[in-house]
Design an enzyme around this catalytic site. Structure first.
Site, PDB file in Angstrom:
ATOM      1  N   LYS A 366     106.652  68.108  31.292  1.00 49.16           N
ATOM      2  CA  LYS A 366     108.108  68.309  31.339  1.00 49.16           C
ATOM      3  C   LYS A 366     108.735  68.468  29.956  1.00 49.16           C
ATOM      4  CE  LYS A 366     108.653  67.986  35.858  1.00 49.16           C
ATOM      5  NZ  LYS A 366     109.133  69.125  36.672  1.00 49.16           N
ATOM      6  N   GLU A 388     118.244  66.581  37.012  1.00 48.59           N
ATOM      7  CA  GLU A 388     117.764  65.913  38.216  1.00 48.59           C
ATOM      8  C   GLU A 388     116.336  65.457  37.957  1.00 48.59           C
ATOM      9  OE1 GLU A 388     115.042  69.000  38.276  1.00 48.59           O
ATOM     10  OE2 GLU A 388     117.163  69.076  37.741  1.00 48.59           O
ATOM     11  N   SER A 655      98.974  67.547  35.060  1.00 44.56           N
ATOM     12  CA  SER A 655     100.375  67.681  34.655  1.00 44.56           C
ATOM     13  C   SER A 655     101.003  66.398  34.138  1.00 44.56           C
ATOM     14  CB  SER A 655     101.206  68.207  35.826  1.00 44.56           C
ATOM     15  OG  SER A 655     101.105  67.325  36.946  1.00 44.56           O
TER      16      SER A 655
END
Length: 745
Positions: A366, A388, A655
């Site tokens: 991210k 969010e 991830s």
């Protein structure tokens, strides 16, 4: 309402995710859906009302997805038959509005476009051109709802609309609720729209009084209650509207036709971008095949255009990318790629490589997108960031970059995700972010997106919405994919260095699709590389408790984008489930939807239990605890490797790391562990006090002649030890207590 003086009645078609509506209409949507209201039942309501003598025109107002699900042309025909006179669709983009307007015209129904204070002249002109009865003018930015104040620039806005439309009637809404509002706004418009205040009147009335109270309110607003005074307070909107400009004002200079450069100007480019004519050479595609687009309220269109321009300028500016790469040491890039030898041996097929995004700063992929978007926000002059988050990793990454760049940060998170990702909530707060828990709906990622979009609509001028996945209206999917493509680009370069070839397959988990799009996009044109996405199968696709949008969903519109979504037959968004908070979303990025339909990528699902298999395998075999999201990809990659040759290579995008999920795994293991033969319960040796307590218990049970099975279960529950060990303890006590006289010794 008709008896009270309403000239037109607007009926809302309920939708589960109304991103442009304030609390009053949101609540009305929820109550309507709970009571079985839908497009079908709304048609019956109108049909019945017409049968009882209703004469005034009726409009349906709502969001596009229920209309799309019903069937646009069929709904228009059914509306004509039932006595509906037209539509207001608040999130329908102009290029599709033209088609829908054609359906309406063929049945003699009206299509009413919406215009907001932020609507640019070229777009305003186009929207006015498709109005065939009147134009709905949104009086202020933000969501629906009654308010005590109106936009002082409303008079000017109404004049601009009248000029652009050549005096097509306009009706003004958003914030209008009082008689003074009605009179003041009536100076500039032919109609006044009041919605939320009518709902308030209904909710504050006793059931038997509702009809009369609504009638009285309508009479009061339009001045038919006999109480209209000859004196009243003059509204500020009215005052501003009547103020006259000085007449003797002359320009400093004049630009003649000969002074203007040839070629399209800025407004021409915007016109091409927004209304579907020939695309500007600077614009980027807004769709991936039939997927994508901008299905948002009119008040967001200008901000999206501003964001697109800012992104295009940054993307074409080498200095921007130089600045982006300057933060690589902070981010932990370039990321590592290494061979998972033990996992490869376990599967006995292709070599399994791990792209270690879990080693990035903040613990996931991210951070790539967060850094890129906050740099664009700075270029646009924004001072606040909203975001969010589901699993919390995007929230942590956003809070991190906001701390680094000195921006205010607000993160919206579903209440259920707040509970199961408490560690990440604490991390966000440590970083200075405000975390808003969303108690509405399913209390997960989908509801967090709804609230973030509503918040953004209210604060467009100062705020950037740093969306975390490859979802949402254009240009967000392209922006997120662009910054996350560093994953696939590095993978391509690193495996070429290690193996001298491209991978034979790349694998990633799929929620909204950010890490998947980032891994897949650089390989999209390398047809020799298989692309496998793994969705959250939850309890199984044969149940309603899953989040496998591409495998189990259908085409629709959610959160501003046409894509695959999980929905029911009425177009209402379904609740989802996954053991991993980050995959618990009922939609998916439009580019992934396009890859599915073109068969460029394959998408499968892994159940919660199968994700636990991947989680366990990577932890025990490689000493790497993965995020539960990544565990889905691990399981899918292992299954794929078994079908491939030892000389082939697959790369799995790891991830995120699993620190955040340890508590969730501990909570779910008692139910999921037995399904996969995984038992982590500790076999504790009882203390002397425990032995003494159970000895007395044993004696009591022997006296009462209770069965041994009950005593064994006590040992099993009290110490969380295996049934076999419990049996040993039982017999030890049993033989010790055969001679009850010696039980004290």
């Amino acid at each position: 309402m008709e008896a009270g003086g309403s000239d037109i009645i607007e009926i809302g078609l309920p939708f589960t995710d109304p991103i442009a509506d304030g609390p009053t209409i949101q609540k009305a949507n929820t109550i309507a859906l709970e009571n079985g209201m839908s497009a079908t039942t709304a048609l019956k309501v109108v049909r019945d009302a017409r049968g009882k003598g209703l004469k005034v025109p009726v409009l349906f107002m709502g969001y596009y997805n229920p209309v799309l699900s019903y069937g646009e042309q069929q709904l228009v025909k059914d509306c004509r038959e039932a006595g509906v006179n037209g539509f207001i669709i608040c999130d329908l983009p102009p290029e599709e509005a033209v088609k829908f307007r054609g359906f309406c015209n063929s049945e003699g129904l009206s299509y009413v476009p919406l215009i907001a204070p932020s609507t640019k002249p070229s777009r305003l002109k186009f929207l006015c051109s498709i109005a065939d009865s009147f134009i709905y003018v949104v009086s202020r930015m933000g969501t629906t709802g009654a308010s005590g104040a109106l936009n002082v620039g409303l008079g000017d806005l109404c004049r601009r609309v009248h000029v652009a439309s050549r005096n097509v009637p306009i009706a003004v809404g958003f914030g209008v609720s009082t008689r003074d509002h009605f009179v003041s706004v009536g100076q500039f418009s032919e109609g006044i729209v009041i919605g939320s205040q009518v709902i308030n009147v209904i909710s504050q009335s006793k059931p038997e009084e509702i009809n009369e109270k609504v009638k009285e309110y309508c009479q009061m607003v339009v001045g038919r209650d006999g109480k209209d005074s000859t004196t009243r307070e003059v509204g500020i909107v009215e005052t501003m509207g009547k103020a006259k400009e000085p007449l003797d004002v002359h320009p400093t200079g004049v630009i003649a036709e000969k002074d203007v450069e040839t070629g399209p100007g800025l407004m021409d480019q915007l016109d091409a971008l927004n209304v579907g004519s020939e695309a500007s050479p600077q614009s980027i595609p807004s769709r991936f095949g039939e997927f994508g687009g901008q299905y948002v309220p009119e008040s967001l269109m200008d901000c999206l255009a501003e964001l697109e321009r800012g992104f295009i300028e940054a993307n074409n500016d080498p200095k921007f990318w130089e600045e982006f790469r300057s933060h690589y040491p902070y981010m932990g890039r370039p990321g590592q790629l290494h061979l998972a030898e033990n996992l490869t041996k376990r599967c006995g097929g292709a070599n399994i490589w791990l792209k270690r995004e879990d080693l990035n700063h903040t613990g996931s992929h991210k951070i790539n997108n967060a850094i890129g978007q906050i740099l664009i926000a700075k270029r646009l002059g924004k001072t606040e960031i909203i975001a969010e988050t589901g699993a919390g990793q995007h929230g942590v990454a956003t809070a991190t970059v906001c701390a680094k760049f000195g921006m205010k940060c607000t993160v919206y998170m579903g209440a259920e995700d707040v509970r199961r990702q408490a560690l990440n909530v604490f991390r966000m707060k440590l970083l200075g972010a405000q975390v808003i828990s969303v108690e509405a709906g399913s209390r997960t990622l989908r509801d967090a997106v709804n609230e973030a979009l509503r918040s953004w609509v209210v604060n467009l001028s100062t705020t950037h919405y740093l969306i975390g996945s490859a979802i949402g209206p254009h240009p967000f999917p392209t922006i997120v994919r662009t910054f996350q493509s560093v994953i696939g680009n590095e993978t391509k370069q690193q495996l070429m260095e290690k193996r001298g070839k491209l991978p034979d397959a790349v694998v990633a988990c799929v929620g909204g699709g950010s890490n998947c799009a980032g891994m897949f996009y650089p390989f999209a044109k390398d047809l020799s590389v298989k692309m496998l996405g793994v969705e959250a199968g939850g309890d199984g696709l044969d149940t309603t408790r899953h989040s496998a949008t591409l495998a189990g969903g259908s085409k629709g519109v959610l959160h501003g984008v046409r894509t695959y979504i999980l929905q029911n037959s009425e177009g209402q968004i379904s609740d989802t489930h996954s053991v991993s908070a980050g995959l618990d979303y009922p939609g998916v990025g439009p580019e992934l939807a396009s890859w599915k339909d073109s068969s460029r990528a394959k998408f499968i699902s892994a159940s919660d239990a199968e994700a636990f298999k991947g989680f366990r395998a990577l932890s025990e075999l490689e000493g790497i605890i993965p995020a539960l999201e990544s565990a889905h990809a691990i399981f899918g990659g292992m299954e794929l490797a078994k079908t491939m040759k030892p000389c082939e290579d697959i790369v799995i995008c790891l991830s995120g790391r699993g620190d955040k999920d340890v508590q969730s795994v501990a909570e779910e293991l008692p139910s999921l562990g037995p399904k996969i033969g995984w038992d982590l319960r500790c076999e504790l040796v009882p203390s002397l006090s425990d032995i003494y307590t159970l000895t007395l218990t044993s004696l009591t049970l022997n006296i009462q002649k209770q069965t041994p099975r009950f005593l064994i279960s006590i040992f099993f529950r009290r110490f969380s030890i295996s049934p076999r060990r419990s049996l040993v303890w039982y017999f030890m006590f049993h033989f010790m207590l055969r001679d009850r006289k010696g039980y004290v010794d």
